[in-house]
Write an enzyme that holds these catalytic residues in place. Structure first.
Site, PDB file in Angstrom:
ATOM      1  N   ASP A  67      38.593  41.754  32.988  1.00 19.56           N
ATOM      2  CA  ASP A  67      38.002  40.497  33.460  1.00 19.56           C
ATOM      3  C   ASP A  67      36.484  40.565  33.531  1.00 19.56           C
ATOM      4  O   ASP A  67      35.881  41.624  33.342  1.00 19.56           O
ATOM      5  CB  ASP A  67      38.603  40.117  34.827  1.00 19.56           C
ATOM      6  CG  ASP A  67      38.671  41.301  35.798  1.00 19.56           C
ATOM      7  OD1 ASP A  67      38.056  42.354  35.513  1.00 19.56           O
ATOM      8  OD2 ASP A  67      39.334  41.171  36.826  1.00 19.56           O
ATOM      9  N   ASP A 136      45.156  40.236  48.173  1.00 18.83           N
ATOM     10  CA  ASP A 136      46.070  39.080  48.107  1.00 18.83           C
ATOM     11  C   ASP A 136      47.105  39.238  46.987  1.00 18.83           C
ATOM     12  O   ASP A 136      47.809  38.292  46.648  1.00 18.83           O
ATOM     13  CB  ASP A 136      45.277  37.775  47.928  1.00 18.83           C
ATOM     14  CG  ASP A 136      44.494  37.729  46.614  1.00 18.83           C
ATOM     15  OD1 ASP A 136      44.543  38.725  45.841  1.00 18.83           O
ATOM     16  OD2 ASP A 136      43.843  36.712  46.345  1.00 18.83           O
ATOM     17  N   HIS A 138      46.463  40.058  43.797  1.00 19.75           N
ATOM     18  CA  HIS A 138      46.041  39.712  42.429  1.00 19.75           C
ATOM     19  C   HIS A 138      45.855  40.964  41.573  1.00 19.75           C
ATOM     20  O   HIS A 138      45.589  42.051  42.086  1.00 19.75           O
ATOM     21  CB  HIS A 138      44.779  38.832  42.425  1.00 19.75           C
ATOM     22  CG  HIS A 138      43.487  39.502  42.751  1.00 19.75           C
ATOM     23  ND1 HIS A 138      42.782  39.266  43.907  1.00 19.75           N
ATOM     24  CD2 HIS A 138      42.732  40.383  42.045  1.00 19.75           C
ATOM     25  CE1 HIS A 138      41.670  39.985  43.901  1.00 19.75           C
ATOM     26  NE2 HIS A 138      41.620  40.675  42.787  1.00 19.75           N
ATOM     27  N   GLU A 143      44.732  35.118  40.397  1.00 18.58           N
ATOM     28  CA  GLU A 143      44.929  34.814  41.814  1.00 18.58           C
ATOM     29  C   GLU A 143      46.344  34.286  42.050  1.00 18.58           C
ATOM     30  O   GLU A 143      47.042  33.903  41.098  1.00 18.58           O
ATOM     31  CB  GLU A 143      43.886  33.784  42.261  1.00 18.58           C
ATOM     32  CG  GLU A 143      42.439  34.264  42.137  1.00 18.58           C
ATOM     33  CD  GLU A 143      42.048  35.304  43.197  1.00 18.58           C
ATOM     34  OE1 GLU A 143      42.931  36.027  43.709  1.00 18.58           O
ATOM     35  OE2 GLU A 143      40.841  35.393  43.500  1.00 18.58           O
TER      36      GLU A 143
HETATM   37  C1  GLP Z   1      38.589  42.821  41.695  1.00 20.50           C
HETATM   38  C2  GLP Z   1      38.966  43.120  40.254  1.00 20.50           C
HETATM   39  C3  GLP Z   1      40.374  43.665  40.175  1.00 20.50           C
HETATM   40  C4  GLP Z   1      40.536  44.800  41.165  1.00 20.50           C
HETATM   41  C5  GLP Z   1      40.336  44.277  42.570  1.00 20.50           C
HETATM   42  C6  GLP Z   1      40.497  45.361  43.628  1.00 20.50           C
HETATM   43  O1  GLP Z   1      39.033  41.587  42.118  1.00 20.50           O
HETATM   44  N1  GLP Z   1      38.866  41.971  39.411  1.00 20.50           N
HETATM   45  O2  GLP Z   1      40.621  44.115  38.848  1.00 20.50           O
HETATM   46  O3  GLP Z   1      41.807  45.372  41.036  1.00 20.50           O
HETATM   47  O4  GLP Z   1      39.017  43.779  42.654  1.00 20.50           O
HETATM   48  O5  GLP Z   1      39.290  46.050  43.801  1.00 20.50           O
HETATM   49  P1  GLP Z   1      39.140  47.464  44.446  1.00 20.50           P
HETATM   50  O6  GLP Z   1      39.740  48.403  43.491  1.00 20.50           O
HETATM   51  O7  GLP Z   1      37.659  47.664  44.585  1.00 20.50           O
HETATM   52  O8  GLP Z   1      39.858  47.422  45.749  1.00 20.50           O
END
Ligand code: GLP
Length: 262
Positions: A67, A136, A138, A143
């Site tokens: 993304d 959440d 995702h 989302e």
């Molecule tokens: C962002 C990214 C996701 C990731 C999520 C969790 O929203 N787009 O790909 O999995 O954060 O982040 P973290 O690994 O820092 O907890």
């Protein structure tokens, strides 16, 4: 169901997944990796970088990020273009031209999803997709409510996700409102999925993803539809799994012919 592996530390998770990626690259030097951003995959990238320093050659490996923020210049240090270059392409010695990140520039954004899908297909698809998970539920930036059939497209971020990601910016208002993300359908096409999660804050989302009903309200529950999904968690992120003892037992009894992840 997904195979759940509970590890003692983040670095143990990194070592486990890096080893599987090394085996994949030995079989297929130009393997296609699905790259995640966020804090979660960092132990994997660190462990891989160590292996590269010890002689592993990843120069032919190709990559597709999950993304990108829409409207954040690629030169911004928190754009996923910049993050992937800094945390993955450079340290792992990948060829920059072979590492793709969705195009979040507003000009042409209507066709950016389709172009990204075409590029993934042209590369022959993703061999191994790394995933984190949002609080959440995702994955990528899909989302809650995202279609299980969705492909790469623009998604509006929830307030929760923007607050979670505010730590990378000066304040939450600086976090872009829109993202362009591989869809759940895109992610499910990858040949292997490896979802990592660490810390108590992820426990509820992990339990819902692995054991909860298959529902678009928990986008990560889509992994239940994948025949080869592995979930690597620390004790804290595993805390709300109802069948934890079964997962531990299954891993301890893992047949010798059944390799870890790959
Ligand atoms: C962002 C990214 C996701 C990731 C999520 C969790 O929203 N787009 O790909 O999995 O954060 O982040 P973290 O690994 O820092 O907890």
């Amino acid at each position: 169901m997904a195979e759940v592996i509970v590890v003692g530390s983040r670095s143990a998770a990194g070592a486990l997944v890096a080893e599987a990626i090394e085996r994949l690259v030995q079989q297929r030097p130009d393997a296609v990796l699905g790259l995640a951003t966020g804090d979660t995959p960092l132990p994997v990238y660190r462990a891989l970088a160590e292996r590269v320093r010890a002689g592993l050659d990843l120069s032919r490996v190709r990559g597709f990020a999950l993304d990108e923020y829409v409207g954040l210049p690629v030169t911004h240090p928190e754009s996923y273009h910049a993050v992937i270059a800094r945390q993955v392409t450079g340290p792992l010695g990948l060829e920059p031209a072979a590492v793709h990140v969705p195009d979040g520039r507003p000009l042409g954004i209507e066709t950016a999803g389709e172009r990204y899908e075409d590029a993934i297909l042209a590369a022959g698809g993703v061999d191994l997709q790394l995933l984190g998970i949002g609080t959440d539920g995702h994955i990528g930036f899909n989302e809650p409510g995202s279609s299980f059939a969705s492909l790469t497209r623009v998604k509006t971020l929830t307030r929760q996700t923007r607050e979670d990601n505010a730590r990378f910016f000066d304040d939450v208002e600086q976090v872009p409102v829109h993202s362009i993300t591989q869809g759940l359908g895109t992610i499910l096409r990858a040949r292997r999925l490896v979802l990592l999660a660490f810390g108590r804050g992820k426990a509820r989302a992990v339990a819902a993803a692995v054991e909860g009903p298959l529902t678009a309200s928990v986008p990560a529950s889509a992994i239940q539809l994948h025949p080869r999904a592995t979930v690597v968690v620390d004790e804290e992120a595993a805390a709300e799994l109802a069948e934890l003892e079964y997962y531990r037992d299954a891993f301890a009894q893992k047949p010798i012919w059944d390799p870890i992840i790959l």
